[in-house]
Design an enzyme around this catalytic site. Structure first.
Site, PDB file in Angstrom:
ATOM      1  N   CYS A 176      14.610  20.208 -18.209  1.00 60.54           N
ATOM      2  CA  CYS A 176      15.162  21.357 -18.919  1.00 60.54           C
ATOM      3  C   CYS A 176      14.100  21.966 -19.821  1.00 60.54           C
ATOM      4  CB  CYS A 176      16.348  20.937 -19.789  1.00 60.54           C
ATOM      5  SG  CYS A 176      17.873  20.733 -18.888  1.00 60.54           S
ATOM      6  N   HIS A 177      14.091  23.293 -19.896  1.00 59.50           N
ATOM      7  CA  HIS A 177      13.175  23.967 -20.801  1.00 59.50           C
ATOM      8  C   HIS A 177      13.618  23.745 -22.240  1.00 59.50           C
ATOM      9  CE1 HIS A 177      12.283  26.220 -17.109  1.00 59.50           C
ATOM     10  NE2 HIS A 177      11.101  26.399 -17.653  1.00 59.50           N
ATOM     11  N   MET A 183      23.064  23.787 -19.298  1.00 64.20           N
ATOM     12  CA  MET A 183      22.809  22.372 -19.580  1.00 64.20           C
ATOM     13  C   MET A 183      23.071  22.056 -21.051  1.00 64.20           C
ATOM     14  SD  MET A 183      22.331  21.083 -16.702  1.00 64.20           S
ATOM     15  CE  MET A 183      22.101  19.449 -17.343  1.00 64.20           C
ATOM     16  N   GLU A 184      22.794  23.002 -21.930  1.00 64.30           N
ATOM     17  CA  GLU A 184      23.069  22.797 -23.353  1.00 64.30           C
ATOM     18  C   GLU A 184      24.576  22.720 -23.597  1.00 64.30           C
ATOM     19  OE1 GLU A 184      18.934  23.834 -23.005  1.00 64.30           O
ATOM     20  OE2 GLU A 184      20.702  24.721 -22.091  1.00 64.30           O
ATOM     21  N   ASP A 218      33.161   6.595 -29.014  1.00 62.87           N
ATOM     22  CA  ASP A 218      32.544   5.661 -29.957  1.00 62.87           C
ATOM     23  C   ASP A 218      33.421   5.437 -31.182  1.00 62.87           C
ATOM     24  OD1 ASP A 218      30.365   4.040 -31.030  1.00 62.87           O
ATOM     25  OD2 ASP A 218      30.006   5.717 -32.407  1.00 62.87           O
TER      26      ASP A 218
END
Length: 158
Positions: A78-79, A114-115, A129
């Site tokens: 990824c950039h 992707m972000e 969690d």
């Protein structure tokens, strides 16, 4: 037929060359869905989703934003890009699933799907969690791209 974009002509891993692309306003929306066992859901609802560690949803939102900002550190090809905006919404639906929606945007030569996907994923993992002490029977059911715009190929899930 389309080709994989992260391979060079020799079939080796490569970052996509975005040098010739135009800067455009790009936006992506991703979603994660989490299913909690009834005992976990009931315990969370008793205190308005607050725990000794803090508000589950608020901490997940912060974690999701942090994850989106660090996407290029986690996904090798990824950039590295900045984000003009990253917004997470978390709510409980009628089936008692937790719905996380991450919207990311930027003016750039490359997209932000992707972000958005990373933001939704990290928020879901944070909820896991924070709740795992009550049960490990938590299921992150799906993580998916809902829409993206501003690039060569816009997308909207039907």
């Amino acid at each position: 037929m389309s080709e994989f974009t992260h391979l060079n002509k020799k079939g080796q891993p490569a970052i996509v060359d975005v040098g010739g692309k135009s800067v455009t306003k790009r936006k992506a929306v991703a979603q994660a869905i989490i299913s909690l066992p009834n005992n976990v859901l009931e315990a969370l609802q008793q205190d308005d989703f607050k725990t000794k560690k803090g508000s589950v949803f608020q901490i997940a939102i912060i974690a999701g934003i942090m994850g989106a900002k660090k996407t290029s550190e986690l996904i090798p090809l990824c950039h590295p890009i900045g984000l003009d905006n990253c917004n997470l919404q978390i709510e409980l639906n009628d089936q008692n699933d937790i719905i996380i929606e991450c919207t990311a945007s930027i003016e750039a030569k490359t997209g932000v799907e992707m972000e958005a996907l990373t933001g939704a994923s990290v928020a879901a993992l944070t909820i896991y969690d924070m709740c795992k002490a009550l049960s490990h029977n938590i299921v992150i059911k799906e993580i998916k791209l809902i829409e993206k715009s501003g690039g060569k190929n816009d997308f909207r899930r039907a």
